[in-house]
Design an enzyme around this catalytic site. Structure first.
Site, short mmCIF file in Angstrom:
data_model
loop_
_atom_site.label_atom_id
_atom_site.label_comp_id
_atom_site.label_asym_id
_atom_site.label_seq_id
_atom_site.Cartn_x
_atom_site.Cartn_y
_atom_site.Cartn_z
N GLN B 131 129.98 66.14 10.25
CA GLN B 131 129.31 66.31 8.96
C GLN B 131 127.84 66.64 9.21
OE1 GLN B 131 128.65 62.59 7.16
NE2 GLN B 131 127.99 63.37 5.17
N SER B 134 122.36 65.44 7.29
CA SER B 134 121.01 64.91 7.48
C SER B 134 120.15 65.83 8.34
CB SER B 134 121.08 63.54 8.16
OG SER B 134 121.81 62.66 7.36
N SER B 166 126.94 62.67 13.86
CA SER B 166 127.86 61.90 14.69
C SER B 166 128.95 62.82 15.24
CB SER B 166 128.53 60.79 13.89
OG SER B 166 127.57 59.90 13.39
N GLU B 249 132.66 59.38 1.65
CA GLU B 249 132.00 58.65 2.73
C GLU B 249 131.95 57.16 2.39
OE1 GLU B 249 127.84 59.66 3.54
OE2 GLU B 249 128.18 58.98 5.59
N GLU B 378 118.77 49.97 1.14
CA GLU B 378 117.92 50.18 -0.04
C GLU B 378 118.54 51.21 -0.98
OE1 GLU B 378 116.85 50.31 3.16
OE2 GLU B 378 115.85 48.37 3.21
C1 FAD Z 1 124.72 55.70 13.39
C2 FAD Z 1 124.39 56.79 12.43
C3 FAD Z 1 125.27 57.85 12.26
C4 FAD Z 1 124.97 58.89 11.38
N1 FAD Z 1 125.84 59.91 11.24
C5 FAD Z 1 125.53 60.96 10.44
C6 FAD Z 1 126.38 62.10 10.36
O1 FAD Z 1 127.42 62.17 11.01
N2 FAD Z 1 126.04 63.12 9.58
C7 FAD Z 1 124.88 63.10 8.83
O2 FAD Z 1 124.63 64.05 8.11
N3 FAD Z 1 124.04 62.04 8.89
C8 FAD Z 1 124.33 60.97 9.68
N4 FAD Z 1 123.48 59.90 9.75
C9 FAD Z 1 122.22 59.96 9.01
C10 FAD Z 1 122.09 58.98 7.88
O3 FAD Z 1 122.85 59.41 6.77
C11 FAD Z 1 120.61 58.84 7.55
O4 FAD Z 1 119.97 58.30 8.68
C12 FAD Z 1 120.36 57.96 6.37
O5 FAD Z 1 120.83 58.55 5.19
C13 FAD Z 1 118.87 57.63 6.21
O6 FAD Z 1 118.07 58.77 6.25
P1 FAD Z 1 116.80 58.85 7.23
O7 FAD Z 1 117.25 58.47 8.58
O8 FAD Z 1 116.18 60.16 7.04
O9 FAD Z 1 115.82 57.73 6.71
P2 FAD Z 1 114.83 57.84 5.40
O10 FAD Z 1 115.59 58.47 4.34
O11 FAD Z 1 113.60 58.53 5.90
O12 FAD Z 1 114.60 56.36 5.16
C14 FAD Z 1 113.59 55.58 5.82
C15 FAD Z 1 113.45 54.26 5.08
O13 FAD Z 1 113.02 54.53 3.75
C16 FAD Z 1 113.88 53.96 2.82
N5 FAD Z 1 113.98 54.82 1.63
C17 FAD Z 1 114.16 56.16 1.57
N6 FAD Z 1 114.24 56.57 0.31
C18 FAD Z 1 114.14 55.47 -0.46
C19 FAD Z 1 114.19 55.23 -1.85
N7 FAD Z 1 114.38 56.21 -2.74
N8 FAD Z 1 114.06 53.96 -2.26
C20 FAD Z 1 113.88 52.94 -1.38
N9 FAD Z 1 113.83 53.10 -0.08
C21 FAD Z 1 113.97 54.36 0.39
C22 FAD Z 1 115.22 53.89 3.53
O14 FAD Z 1 116.05 52.90 2.95
C23 FAD Z 1 114.80 53.53 4.93
O15 FAD Z 1 114.59 52.16 5.03
C24 FAD Z 1 123.76 58.86 10.63
C25 FAD Z 1 122.87 57.79 10.82
C26 FAD Z 1 123.17 56.77 11.69
C27 FAD Z 1 122.20 55.65 11.86
#
Ligand code: FAD
Lengths: 373, 410
Positions: B131, B134, B166, B249, B378
């Site tokens: 997928q 991100s 992933s 998901e 969150e």
């Molecule tokens: C083990 C793992 C596997 C993954 N696999 C995939 C995959 O296969 N495909 C894929 O596309 N993605 C994947 N992801 C990505 C995952 O979906 C994102 O990491 C996740 O959605 C968070 O986005 P970010 O890392 O950009 O953090 P951010 O969005 O930058 O968040 C940083 C912090 O800010 C907080 N935050 C952000 N927006 C808000 C809001 N509106 N209100 C309150 N708090 C907020 C978050 O909760 C977090 O604490 C994976 C992530 C992990 C850890």
């Protein structure tokens, strides 16, 4: 898998909800609280007329002969309405104790009156500001009479009789205890100040008060535990209903109240608080359902299910009632706002059968026992 | 109220039991699988063999229609299968994203011919999917993604970068959401595609995780050409299509896989001696186990309520949405406390020296990812507050603004 209430039971719940919405708005518990009344006797009469006091009492004793699941849905609605009536004392405790341990004669004497509301019962255990243990309980039963002081006794002034946890032996062992049943008319009773006067509590002095054993001599502690387990599940439904009402109230306020140019419900600190209330309430509801299943099927899992339901519901109502006040700001701290009615009831229900600490201990003990078995 | 199987369910369970007995090895008592020592390539090869077996027996996707190799079964049957399979030592995890999210998205938007080509190999584990949503600048706010696609004849040309993908390094195909119009507000300028991970111009670089593994990746796109026929949904409808995937998901991730639970904790506390006797006799330990027990069981019984609704053909209530936000932080706290009980020795993460083959240490190191993947704690609370409780959205500064004019940070 069929882990839900039946359509009939849901209908009963709706009915109870409509009935209580009409007959028991928040002015009712407030009135009892402010006027220090024993209970709301008009509401109690209406509840008796609905037949709820006889829900689980078999038809041969004048009850409706329904199951515990029906009682659970009624309990949830009574909890939502913070109903100021001696229902839990009379129905979840006294009635359950009689159903569990009463002789045929005792059942015939008490159950029809409990069902018809002619008589109100309660359960007298506590002897002060400390846990009830095999060391701390002193009230004695000897030669057909009780002597000692029980406090606080829920609905102690409203009640006509009490099931009393009494000492029938000298040692600090469970076998030294029995349950006894006594009419309260000849006892000395006084109202005791509590943090939730919407449900009155009393101090009762037994001085050679005539009484009879309920169940075998020496079986009291075990019976007490079993009555508590059953009541805990019914209490859990009251608690879940109350916690739900807090969430509704907090939500309504969060949508209405503006700060910094927008609804406070649009701030995450408030949103996440309410989301947590929702999560806790759903977990508590599911645990209570499991309790309902165990109670209605008399499952061997009952002690675990009861303790799980109890702990979960106590935590959920505590959280919801305190954070409901927080969501209301200064208004929440006023006597005039209704938040404190829930805050009081949450703590009262959470303590009435023994506190969270004690129930967590029971939970782990029951898990250990099941693991050994 | 009861937990009994209906006659049909009992029948199905006994078929499943028989089949598993004949085809898989039961778990050992200490839950040791030896898989930790195997290479990823070996595990994948083993998983593919097992997946093909399941597909042949029509257990791979029980709820899918028969035309796609499922058995048109009920969600309850799916759960029954899961319960029974959990008693066996079988490889898990490689196909969840493909079968749980990507292929269902294809089913909603791809052509008949495409489904004929892709569904079977995915179901049999012959082709693995990932997928690609991100990005470095778009995770929670995935609609803020920047990877762009421009039309060139019958093709689209993609440039940009995805991250945290992933399994990208062993995947054969992926679903990809990109920006096709930066001049409209962000949700309106997205389009969804699927593509082969072997397409020229794609570069996959594994990222090492705090747990030590490297299961997620950066994926770079340099002039990657995708035929327009591999578009899913209309141009500009990518957000709507992505929501189909994300909805699946939550169903896929809400499930289990959270590492040690109260049971393992009890087992540890029974064995472990503290200053004053077995840890299980210690009041603090008992208090904590009780907390986790009621949350864990509360969630399990909540699932039973959801299943009951499904089995009656009703739509489950919103309570189904609380799963991960309960499980993930609990897994972290529980693991941390279990290590605390091991005291100085809790530092060790050793297959032999640490209790339960270091299950608590492993869980401690994977839980942070669990709290982030598939919606952070969150974001999940926001979703409950907004969709379940009906509270207002946060003030949105990005709704009416063209994507290209939005402020950006790091
Ligand atoms: C083990 C793992 C596997 C993954 N696999 C995939 C995959 O296969 N495909 C894929 O596309 N993605 C994947 N992801 C990505 C995952 O979906 C994102 O990491 C996740 O959605 C968070 O986005 P970010 O890392 O950009 O953090 P951010 O969005 O930058 O968040 C940083 C912090 O800010 C907080 N935050 C952000 N927006 C808000 C809001 N509106 N209100 C309150 N708090 C907020 C978050 O909760 C977090 O604490 C994976 C992530 C992990 C850890």
């Amino acid at each position: 898998m069929n882990f839900d209430f039946s359509d009939d039971q849901k209908f009963l719940k709706d009915q109870a909800n409509k009935f209580l919405t009409e007959k028991c708005d928040l002015s009712r518990p407030r009135k009892v609280l402010e006027n220090k009344e024993p209970h709301d006797s008009d509401l109690w009469k209406a509840i008796v007329e609905m037949g709820w006091t006889g829900t689980t009492i078999p038809e041969e004793y004048g009850g409706l002969g329904l199951g515990h699941l029906e009682l659970c849905v009624i309990a949830e609605e009574l909890g939502r309405a913070i109903a100021p009536v001696p229902f839990s004392s009379s129905v979840y405790l006294a009635t359950e104790a009689l159903l569990l341990a009463g002789s045929e004669e005792q059942k015939q004497t008490y159950l029809p009156k409990l069902a018809s509301g002619e008589s109100i019962g309660t359960f007298a255990v506590s002897e002060g500001a400390k846990p009830a243990t095999v060391k701390s309980i002193e009230t004695k039963f000897d030669g057909g009479a009780i002597s000692g002081t029980k406090v606080p006794v829920p609905d102690g002034l409203s009640a006509d009789f009490a099931v009393v946890l009494v000492r029938t032996g000298a040692s600090a062992s469970e076998q030294s205890f029995s349950l006894a049943i006594a009419d309260l008319a000849s006892t000395e009773r006084s109202v005791i100040d509590t943090m939730d006067p919407s449900r009155q509590q009393a101090q009762i002095e037994f001085t050679n008060t005539d009484a009879a054993l309920l169940g075998e001599q020496g079986a009291g502690w075990d019976l007490y535990r079993r009555v508590l387990d059953r009541a805990a599940i019914l209490f859990a439904f009251e608690q879940v209903g109350g916690a739900d009402a807090c969430l509704e109230m907090a939500k309504a306020y969060a949508l209405d109240r503006y700060a910094f140019g927008r609804q406070i419900g649009s701030y995450q600190a408030i949103k996440h608080k309410l989301a947590d209330m929702y999560i806790n309430n759903e977990l508590a509801r599911s645990n209570a359902y499991y309790g309902a299943w165990a109670l209605s099927s008399d499952a061997p899992e009952l002690p675990t299910a009861a303790a799980g339901a109890r702990v979960s519901a106590t935590q959920a109502y505590h959280y919801a009632s305190k954070e409901n006040i927080q969501t209301h700001g200064g208004m929440g701290f006023t006597w005039e706002a209704d938040c404190h009615l829930y805050y009081r009831r949450a703590k009262m229900l959470g303590l009435a059968l023994g506190g969270e600490r004690a129930w967590k201990e029971k939970l782990i003990t029951s898990l250990e026992q099941r693991n050994v078995a | 109220m009861d937990f009994e199987d209906t006659q049909d369910e009992a029948q199905f369970r006994s078929e499943v039991k028989d089949w598993l007995k004949a085809n898989a090895t039961p778990r050992s008592g200490d839950n040791r699988t030896g898989r930790a020592e195997q290479s990823e390539a070996d595990l994948l090869a083993e998983a593919k063999v097992w997946q093909a077996k399941k597909a042949d027996a029509k257990y791979a996707q029980i709820t899918w229609p028969e035309e796609f190799g499922g058995r048109g079964g009920s969600p309850i049957q799916n759960v029954i299968y899961g319960q029974e399979e959990a008693k066996y030592d079988v490889p898990r995890g490689f196909f969840d994203i493909g079968l749980g999210m990507c292929i269902p998205t294809l089913m909603a938007y791809a052509t008949k011919e495409q489904l004929g080509r892709y569904v079977q190999p995915a179901l049999r584990g012959e082709e693995v999917w990932c997928q690609l949503f991100s990005e470095p600048a778009a995770g929670s706010d995935v609609a803020g993604l920047r990877t762009k696609a421009e039309k060139d004849g019958d093709d689209w040309v993609v440039n940009g970068q995805k991250v945290w993908t992933s399994g990208a390094h062993y995947s054969d195909y992926g679903i990809l959401v990109v920006r096709t119009d930066p001049n409209v507000p962000k949700h309106k300028g997205l389009t969804m595609f699927f593509l082969s991970m072997k397409t020229p111009g794609i570069e996959v670089r594994p990222i090492k995780q705090i747990s030590g593994g490297a299961n997620f990746n950066e994926v770079f796109f340099n002039d990657v050409r995708i035929p327009d026929s591999q578009r899913l949904g209309k141009v500009g409808d990518g957000w709507k299509v992505a929501l189909t995937t994300l909805m699946n998901e939550r169903l896929a991730i809400g499930g289990g896989g959270a590492g040690p639970d109260y049971h393992e904790m009890m087992a540890l506390a029974r064995e472990l001696e503290l200053e004053d006797g077995p840890a299980l006799r210690n009041a603090l330990v008992r208090d904590k186990i009780a907390d986790w027990y009621v949350r864990g069981k509360g969630l399990q019984y909540t699932r039973y309520r959801t299943l009951t609704a499904l089995s009656k053909g009703q739509t489950p209530g919103p309570e189904a949405s609380i799963g991960k936000v309960v499980t993930a932080p609990k897994a972290q706290d529980l693991a941390s406390f279990a290590m605390d009980l091991q005291d100085m020795g809790g530092i060790m993460m050793d297959d032999d020296a640490s209790p339960g083959s270091a299950a608590f240490q492993l869980s401690y190191m994977s839980a942070p990812g669990f709290r982030i993947a598939g919606g952070t704690d969150e974001i999940l609370r926001n979703i409950i507050a907004e969709r379940v409780l009906g509270l207002p959205q946060d003030v949105r500064v990005d709704k009416e603004v063209a994507f290209k004019d939005l402020p950006t940070g790091r």
